[in-house]
Write a protein that holds these residues in place. Structure first.
Motif, PDB file in Angstrom:
ATOM      1  N   TYR A  16       0.833  -1.211   0.000  1.00 18.88           N
ATOM      2  CA  TYR A  16       0.000   0.000   0.000  1.00 18.88           C
ATOM      3  C   TYR A  16       0.863   1.256   0.000  1.00 18.88           C
ATOM      4  CZ  TYR A  16      -2.502   3.883   2.159  1.00 18.88           C
ATOM      5  OH  TYR A  16      -2.991   5.124   2.452  1.00 18.88           O
ATOM      6  N   PHE A  17       1.845   1.285   0.862  1.00 19.62           N
ATOM      7  CA  PHE A  17       2.675   2.479   0.978  1.00 19.62           C
ATOM      8  C   PHE A  17       3.566   2.670  -0.253  1.00 19.62           C
ATOM      9  CE2 PHE A  17       1.811   1.564   5.526  1.00 19.62           C
ATOM     10  CZ  PHE A  17       1.188   2.756   5.835  1.00 19.62           C
ATOM     11  N   ASP A  18       3.957   1.568  -0.892  1.00 17.44           N
ATOM     12  CA  ASP A  18       4.853   1.664  -2.051  1.00 17.44           C
ATOM     13  C   ASP A  18       4.114   1.929  -3.364  1.00 17.44           C
ATOM     14  OD1 ASP A  18       7.013   1.241  -0.427  1.00 17.44           O
ATOM     15  OD2 ASP A  18       7.162  -0.916  -0.848  1.00 17.44           O
ATOM     16  N   GLY A  69       1.184   3.582  -3.786  1.00 17.61           N
ATOM     17  CA  GLY A  69       0.442   4.833  -3.849  1.00 17.61           C
ATOM     18  C   GLY A  69      -1.051   4.649  -4.037  1.00 17.61           C
ATOM     19  N   SER A  81      -5.089   4.518  -2.949  1.00 13.88           N
ATOM     20  CA  SER A  81      -5.948   5.231  -2.011  1.00 13.88           C
ATOM     21  C   SER A  81      -6.399   4.254  -0.922  1.00 13.88           C
ATOM     22  CB  SER A  81      -7.168   5.797  -2.737  1.00 13.88           C
ATOM     23  OG  SER A  81      -8.037   4.758  -3.152  1.00 13.88           O
ATOM     24  N   TYR A 114      -7.116   0.196  -1.312  1.00 15.13           N
ATOM     25  CA  TYR A 114      -6.382  -0.770  -0.522  1.00 15.13           C
ATOM     26  C   TYR A 114      -7.339  -1.664   0.268  1.00 15.13           C
ATOM     27  CZ  TYR A 114      -3.414  -2.877   3.018  1.00 15.13           C
ATOM     28  OH  TYR A 114      -2.784  -3.778   3.825  1.00 15.13           O
TER      29      TYR A 114
END
Length: 340
Positions: free
Chosen positions: A178-180, A182, A184, A188
């Motif tokens: 999720y963090f890598d 990008g 929403s 996610y």
């Protein structure tokens, strides 16, 4: 007294299965106390402990009737009770497009996962178990589908063991993705709900992202779980059509759809129409869980560990590739529905 005489032969095996299940529960509780969470569920622990007992010391034949009773009858009763924990009302707020999309993802994932398993040389029943577990709800789907397709103990144990490993891995890897990537928060949540196996694992995978991700992921996951009913119903029809409704091992003629599938759908319908009191639902779910763990202990006590180890490499490869395919299909659904 006649009833006691007729059932006394199952007592030794039933007691042994219950003892292994209790040890699994205690192991899960120890995990909670030591680590603040359960990384290996009691269901999987019961199988592992059962295999260990069977491997260390071969069991006398007097235990076999109770073990067989636990693995079959108790499991079927647990499946019927499981239906009461699923309500069609859970999908009302999801929207028709998302519901249809989830159904398509499940169908495509089952087909792709089964094909991968067969290409890797897995037996049809084991490939089916992995496909359904991967595509619907992990352990619960495997447990529910197994008696429908008459899967063997070793096949069930292998599917559960390696699916459990991947389920834990997904909980750790998805937040990083999720963090890598990008994504929403709603995107996610949908991805987690579609690709993570169990509801508690969905909660664990979405909690680091926020409340909205948890709510979205849980809703999508519940809709995905609802696909279990139609899938086991259709599998029951296909299996009975192929065998002519007859058990190849006994020659006994069965009804087109096994009784516990009808029971599962009936309890789900009763729950959906509000005919099961709310105060009864939690106890029914608890009994279902207990019976399932006892049944899994029985499966473990029936397993030849050498057969499971022999299939290990192919099973973990099939399960891993299937999970990747599921994630890819789920990501495609997010793009098609243009989820913001």
């Amino acid at each position: 007294m006649p009833l006691l005489k007729r059932t006394s032969h199952i007592v030794p095996g039933l007691v042994l299965c219950s003892a292994v299940a209790l040890a699994a529960y205690l192991g899960e509780r120890a995990e909670m106390n030591l680590f603040g969470g359960k990384w290996i569920e009691s269901l999987v622990l019961a199988i592992a402990l059962g295999i260990a007992v069977c491997t260390i010391r071969p069991l006398p034949d007097s235990f076999r009737p109770g073990i067989n009773f636990s693995a079959k009858i108790l499991l079927e009763i647990a499946i019927v009770l499981l239906g009461a924990s699923i309500s069609l009302a859970a999908i009302r707020g999801a929207g028709v497009a998302l519901i249809a999309g989830i159904a398509v993802v499940v169908v495509l994932s089952i087909g792709a996962s089964y094909t991968i398993g067969r290409l890797l040389g897995l037996p049809p029943k084991l490939a089916t178990l992995i496909a359904c577990g991967n595509s619907i709800c992990g352990n619960s789907a495997i447990v529910a589908v197994a008696p429908v397709i008459e899967a063997g103990s070793e096949e069930i144990a292998a599917a559960l063991a390696f699916t459990a490993v991947l389920g834990v891995a997904a909980v750790f890897l998805l937040p990083t993705f999720y963090f890598d990537a990008g994504m929403s928060i709603p995107q996610y949540g949908v991805l987690a709900g579609l690709s993570v196996y169990a509801v508690p694992q969905v909660l664990a995978a979405t909690a680091p992202v926020g409340v909205l991700a948890v709510q979205t992921g849980t809703l999508v996951k519940l809709v995905r779980v609802l696909m279990l009913g139609p899938v086991i119903f259709l599998l029951g029809i296909l299996v009975k059509a192929e065998t002519g409704g007859e058990d190849a091992r006994t020659g006994y003629h069965h009804s087109l759809v096994p009784w516990f599938i009808v029971g599962f759908l009936a309890t789900m319908a009763l729950r959906s129409f509000g005919l099961i009191p709310e105060q009864v639902i939690a106890p029914m779910a608890a009994v279902s869980t207990v019976l399932t763990v006892i049944a899994m202990a029985a499966l473990g006590l029936s397993v030849n560990i050498r057969s499971v180890a022999h299939a290990g490499g192919r099973v973990i490869c099939a399960a891993t590739l299937s999970l990747i395919v599921l994630g890819t299909i789920s990501y495609g659904l997010i793009a098609v529905l243009q989820i913001p």
